[in-house]
Design a protein around this motif. Structure first.
Motif, mmCIF file in Angstrom:
data_model
loop_
_atom_site.group_PDB
_atom_site.id
_atom_site.type_symbol
_atom_site.label_atom_id
_atom_site.label_comp_id
_atom_site.label_asym_id
_atom_site.label_seq_id
_atom_site.Cartn_x
_atom_site.Cartn_y
_atom_site.Cartn_z
ATOM 1 N N ASP A 286 0.807 -1.221 0.000
ATOM 2 C CA ASP A 286 0.000 0.000 0.000
ATOM 3 C C ASP A 286 0.838 1.267 0.000
ATOM 4 O OD1 ASP A 286 1.004 -0.228 2.559
ATOM 5 O OD2 ASP A 286 -0.932 -0.203 3.581
ATOM 6 N N LYS A 287 2.162 1.134 0.176
ATOM 7 C CA LYS A 287 3.055 2.291 0.098
ATOM 8 C C LYS A 287 3.735 2.395 -1.264
ATOM 9 C CE LYS A 287 4.059 2.454 5.066
ATOM 10 N NZ LYS A 287 5.113 2.414 6.117
ATOM 11 N N GLY A 288 3.318 1.547 -2.190
ATOM 12 C CA GLY A 288 3.884 1.577 -3.524
ATOM 13 C C GLY A 288 5.243 0.916 -3.634
ATOM 14 N N ARG A 289 5.582 0.059 -2.659
ATOM 15 C CA ARG A 289 6.875 -0.610 -2.673
ATOM 16 C C ARG A 289 6.697 -2.115 -2.866
ATOM 17 N NH1 ARG A 289 10.361 3.301 -1.439
ATOM 18 N NH2 ARG A 289 9.786 4.948 0.002
ATOM 19 N N ILE A 290 7.769 -2.742 -3.345
ATOM 20 C CA ILE A 290 7.746 -4.177 -3.616
ATOM 21 C C ILE A 290 8.376 -4.933 -2.451
ATOM 22 C CG2 ILE A 290 8.631 -5.994 -5.123
ATOM 23 C CD1 ILE A 290 8.574 -3.990 -7.423
ATOM 24 N N PRO A 291 7.621 -5.793 -1.760
ATOM 25 C CA PRO A 291 8.215 -6.604 -0.694
ATOM 26 C C PRO A 291 9.237 -7.593 -1.281
ATOM 27 C CG PRO A 291 5.811 -6.553 -0.530
ATOM 28 C CD PRO A 291 6.163 -5.994 -1.869
ATOM 29 N N PHE A 292 10.321 -7.815 -0.537
ATOM 30 C CA PHE A 292 11.370 -8.714 -1.016
ATOM 31 C C PHE A 292 12.165 -9.241 0.162
ATOM 32 C CE2 PHE A 292 13.429 -4.754 -0.318
ATOM 33 C CZ PHE A 292 14.767 -5.002 -0.104
ATOM 34 N N ASP A 293 13.004 -10.240 -0.091
ATOM 35 C CA ASP A 293 13.868 -10.827 0.927
ATOM 36 C C ASP A 293 15.197 -10.074 0.910
ATOM 37 O OD1 ASP A 293 15.773 -12.400 2.330
ATOM 38 O OD2 ASP A 293 14.616 -14.216 1.937
ATOM 39 N N ARG A 294 15.494 -9.379 1.989
ATOM 40 C CA ARG A 294 16.693 -8.541 2.016
ATOM 41 C C ARG A 294 17.983 -9.366 2.024
ATOM 42 N NH1 ARG A 294 18.940 -3.746 2.439
ATOM 43 N NH2 ARG A 294 20.338 -3.216 4.156
ATOM 44 N N GLY A 295 17.901 -10.623 2.413
ATOM 45 C CA GLY A 295 19.090 -11.467 2.407
ATOM 46 C C GLY A 295 19.444 -12.016 1.039
ATOM 47 N N THR A 296 18.428 -12.121 0.149
ATOM 48 C CA THR A 296 18.664 -12.664 -1.187
ATOM 49 C C THR A 296 18.339 -11.672 -2.293
ATOM 50 O OG1 THR A 296 16.408 -13.539 -1.396
ATOM 51 C CG2 THR A 296 18.063 -14.968 -0.355
ATOM 52 N N GLN A 297 17.596 -10.618 -1.967
ATOM 53 C CA GLN A 297 17.078 -9.623 -2.910
ATOM 54 C C GLN A 297 15.997 -10.201 -3.820
ATOM 55 O OE1 GLN A 297 19.165 -7.101 -0.901
ATOM 56 N NE2 GLN A 297 18.008 -6.322 -2.629
ATOM 57 N N GLN A 298 15.511 -11.395 -3.511
ATOM 58 C CA GLN A 298 14.506 -12.029 -4.354
ATOM 59 C C GLN A 298 13.107 -11.549 -3.996
ATOM 60 O OE1 GLN A 298 14.287 -16.317 -4.013
ATOM 61 N NE2 GLN A 298 13.382 -16.545 -6.057
ATOM 62 N N ILE A 299 12.254 -11.401 -5.012
ATOM 63 C CA ILE A 299 10.854 -11.035 -4.830
ATOM 64 C C ILE A 299 10.026 -12.318 -4.788
ATOM 65 C CG2 ILE A 299 8.895 -9.805 -5.814
ATOM 66 C CD1 ILE A 299 10.949 -7.979 -7.244
ATOM 67 N N ASP A 300 9.396 -12.591 -3.625
ATOM 68 C CA ASP A 300 8.654 -13.849 -3.417
ATOM 69 C C ASP A 300 9.538 -15.024 -3.841
ATOM 70 O OD1 ASP A 300 6.428 -12.566 -2.364
ATOM 71 O OD2 ASP A 300 5.567 -12.216 -4.331
ATOM 72 N N ASP A 301 8.971 -15.968 -4.592
ATOM 73 C CA ASP A 301 9.777 -17.077 -5.090
ATOM 74 C C ASP A 301 9.965 -16.958 -6.607
ATOM 75 O OD1 ASP A 301 7.195 -17.561 -5.869
ATOM 76 O OD2 ASP A 301 7.140 -19.652 -5.227
ATOM 77 N N LEU A 302 9.847 -15.720 -7.103
ATOM 78 C CA LEU A 302 9.931 -15.464 -8.537
ATOM 79 C C LEU A 302 11.387 -15.385 -8.999
ATOM 80 C CD1 LEU A 302 7.253 -12.618 -8.726
ATOM 81 C CD2 LEU A 302 6.925 -15.027 -9.312
ATOM 82 N N PRO A 303 11.634 -15.574 -10.284
ATOM 83 C CA PRO A 303 12.985 -15.372 -10.827
ATOM 84 C C PRO A 303 13.250 -13.894 -11.083
ATOM 85 C CG PRO A 303 11.552 -16.124 -12.571
ATOM 86 C CD PRO A 303 10.708 -16.122 -11.319
ATOM 87 N N VAL A 304 12.864 -13.078 -10.120
ATOM 88 C CA VAL A 304 13.003 -11.623 -10.214
ATOM 89 C C VAL A 304 13.627 -11.124 -8.915
ATOM 90 C CG1 VAL A 304 11.849 -9.434 -10.647
ATOM 91 C CG2 VAL A 304 10.907 -11.536 -11.639
ATOM 92 N N PHE A 305 14.606 -10.247 -9.067
ATOM 93 C CA PHE A 305 15.324 -9.692 -7.923
ATOM 94 C C PHE A 305 15.234 -8.166 -7.987
ATOM 95 C CE2 PHE A 305 16.887 -13.821 -8.989
ATOM 96 C CZ PHE A 305 17.130 -14.457 -7.776
ATOM 97 N N ILE A 306 15.452 -7.511 -6.856
ATOM 98 C CA ILE A 306 15.349 -6.056 -6.796
ATOM 99 C C ILE A 306 16.560 -5.512 -6.045
ATOM 100 C CG2 ILE A 306 13.972 -6.075 -4.666
ATOM 101 C CD1 ILE A 306 12.374 -3.696 -5.889
ATOM 102 N N ALA A 307 17.080 -4.375 -6.509
ATOM 103 C CA ALA A 307 18.309 -3.841 -5.912
ATOM 104 C C ALA A 307 18.333 -2.321 -5.993
ATOM 105 C CB ALA A 307 19.534 -4.416 -6.637
ATOM 106 N N GLY A 308 18.828 -1.698 -4.926
ATOM 107 C CA GLY A 308 19.033 -0.255 -4.950
ATOM 108 C C GLY A 308 17.861 0.544 -4.418
ATOM 109 N N ASP A 309 17.844 1.835 -4.745
ATOM 110 C CA ASP A 309 16.875 2.764 -4.170
ATOM 111 C C ASP A 309 15.431 2.449 -4.527
ATOM 112 O OD1 ASP A 309 19.165 3.985 -3.324
ATOM 113 O OD2 ASP A 309 18.850 5.881 -4.352
ATOM 114 N N VAL A 310 15.206 1.644 -5.547
ATOM 115 C CA VAL A 310 13.835 1.354 -5.972
ATOM 116 C C VAL A 310 13.034 0.683 -4.867
ATOM 117 C CG1 VAL A 310 14.476 -0.875 -7.022
ATOM 118 C CG2 VAL A 310 12.429 0.332 -7.812
#
Length: 478
Positions: A286-310
């Motif tokens: 609800d804050k317009g951000r993507i939840p992710f695992d900070r230890g792996t940078q992975q989004i859920d169990d998807l083959p997608v990762f997120i990094a940096g200020d985004v």
């Protein structure tokens, strides 16, 4: 339409994206980095480096003004705004050039220009191109968050920090809205360079420190350096002649001032617009951000990762670089991913005086119900600080009851950028307060203030008496 099939696609060529590329390219040549804007990273182009260039000029002006305190006959006759900004832009362009050269050295096949958007899981559209990727890394950064009605009312008289570094000279006056790190650094730098500045906040807070007495001290020190209204409600902003009319309400009533520019330092938002992340099965909170695992940078169990200020967690260069490395490494080995340890938190504000936070903050420790004690020192009477006429501010250090483990610190005062590193390293090494006190402290140095705070913390923790350290005389003014 041209189709590209790659192992890894990275969206964004900023600090996080470049580090992800370096990490991934060690293991695969099937990689593409997609960038829609100019190469050069936020840090080099509009962030860390140009802001420090402006602050360096401000510190030089401040040093000249302070010279009479040392018995030196010196006066600042004038600030050459054109010369100041010429150096800022010239050195900025030099730093940006290094980054651009690095990207241009990548193989042509690894670079794709254009705005990326998800078409479906694993597929991105980039203009007339389509990218099919086994794994995707989102490293699109963030953008200043500015009220749209301000844009409509003020046009080019409304600026963000990015715009400051394209000035050809210094303006006569600026209203800075936002008392966070960006607003504080730029407001003080401009004020020290002779620009009439009013810094406007909305909740009474100035800077990031969380311990109440340190927050109050920060307010008082900043208030002494420029015109500050830390708890103000912006009633209206409008164009007026060749400037901006700002009406704001404080406890003293409604006030109105006119400035050449309004600098909005009102936070940043993730660059997700137009990315169509929902088509990849990615959820946004609800804050317009993507939840992710900070230890792996992975989004859920998807083959997608997120990094940096985004993702908005600790938007700092070294954190973005760590994100990129972790994301790049895990994208290579997906579906096997590895939890990577994170560095101890460290944040520095290049204000006057400097501010730093290392390890856990007072607010974090309190929220987590940690049983901790606080040791303090004021720099008003600290020996080396008085010698250098920088005896302002205070340091608070936090330790855990029972174990005596050092947990973190918050500070506004001299040499905070250097003390912050020592204290972050101590947190990361898992040192106890006693082990820190057993380390060498030279005399006379600012670090003796840290020793005083640690001794106070040791007393608050009620641990057994420590062994004697050095000569008693060195404690005087330490």
């Amino acid at each position: 339409m041209t189709q590209h099939t790659v192992d890894i696609a990275i969206i964004g060529a900023g600090s996080a994206g470049m580090t992800a590329y370096r990490a991934a390219s060690k293991h695969t040549d099937s990689i593409v980095v997609i960038e829609s804007g100019p190469y050069g990273t936020t840090c080099a182009r509009v962030g860390c480096m140009p802001s420090k260039l402006l602050i360096a000029a401000a510190e030089a002006a401040h040093a000249v003004r302070e010279a009479p305190r040392f018995g030196l006959k010196a006066a600042l006759d004038a600030v050459d705004g054109e010369a100041v900004m010429q150096r800022v832009r010239g050195e900025r362009d030099r730093f940006v050039g290094f980054v651009v050269d690095t990207v241009n050295d990548w193989p042509d096949a690894h670079r794709l220009r254009g705005h990326a958007r998800f078409v479906k899981p694993g597929v991105l559209a980039v203009g007339d191109d389509e990218v099919h990727a086994r794994c995707i890394i989102i490293a699109t950064g963030s953008t200043p968050n500015v009220p749209e009605d301000w844009r409509a009312a003020l046009g080019d008289r409304l600026i963000v920090n990015d715009d400051v570094f394209n000035w050809t000279t210094l303006p006569a006056s600026v209203a800075v809205v936002g008392t966070g790190i960006i607003g504080l650094e730029l407001a003080q730098a401009l004020a020290l360079l002779g620009v009439r500045v009013r810094l406007l906040g909305r909740n009474g807070r100035v800077g990031p420190l969380t311990e109440p007495s340190l927050q109050n001290l920060t307010h008082d020190l900043v208030d002494a350096s420029l015109q500050l209204s830390a708890d103000a409600k912006i009633v209206a902003v409008e164009s007026g002649g060749d400037g901006v009319v700002v009406r704001f309400e404080t406890a003293d009533g409604v006030q109105q001032e006119t400035f050449e520019y309004l600098l909005a330092a009102t936070g940043r938002r993730p660059n997700l617009n137009g990315l169509n992340v929902e088509k990849a099965g990615i959820k946004v909170d609800d804050k317009g951000r993507i939840p992710f695992d900070r230890g792996t940078q992975q989004i859920d169990d998807l083959p997608v990762f997120i990094a940096g200020d985004v993702h908005g967690v600790r938007p700092l260069l070294h954190e973005a670089s760590d994100d990129g490395r972790i994301a790049g490494d895990n994208a290579v080995t997906w579906p096997k991913v590895v939890q990577r340890p994170r560095r101890a938190p460290l944040a520095i504000v290049f204000s006057q005086p400097q501010i730093m936070m290392a390890g856990a903050s007072h607010a974090e420790l309190t929220a987590d119900n940690v049983d901790f004690a606080t040791g303090t020192v004021s720099f008003k009477k600290q020996g080396r600080a008085r010698v250098m006429c920088v005896n302002q501010g205070a340091l608070h250090v936090y330790g855990e009851h029972g174990s005596g483990r050092f947990l973190g610190a918050e500070m506004i005062g001299p040499a905070a950028e250097h003390l912050g590193h020592l204290l972050a390293w101590s947190v990361q090494a898992g040192l106890t307060v006693q082990q820190m006190l057993d380390s060498p402290f030279y005399h006379p140095v600012i670090e003796e203030g840290l020793r005083t705070a640690l001794r106070d913390l040791q007393r608050q923790l009620k641990l057994p008496p420590q062994a004697p350290e050095g000569c008693i005389d060195c404690e005087v003014g330490g």
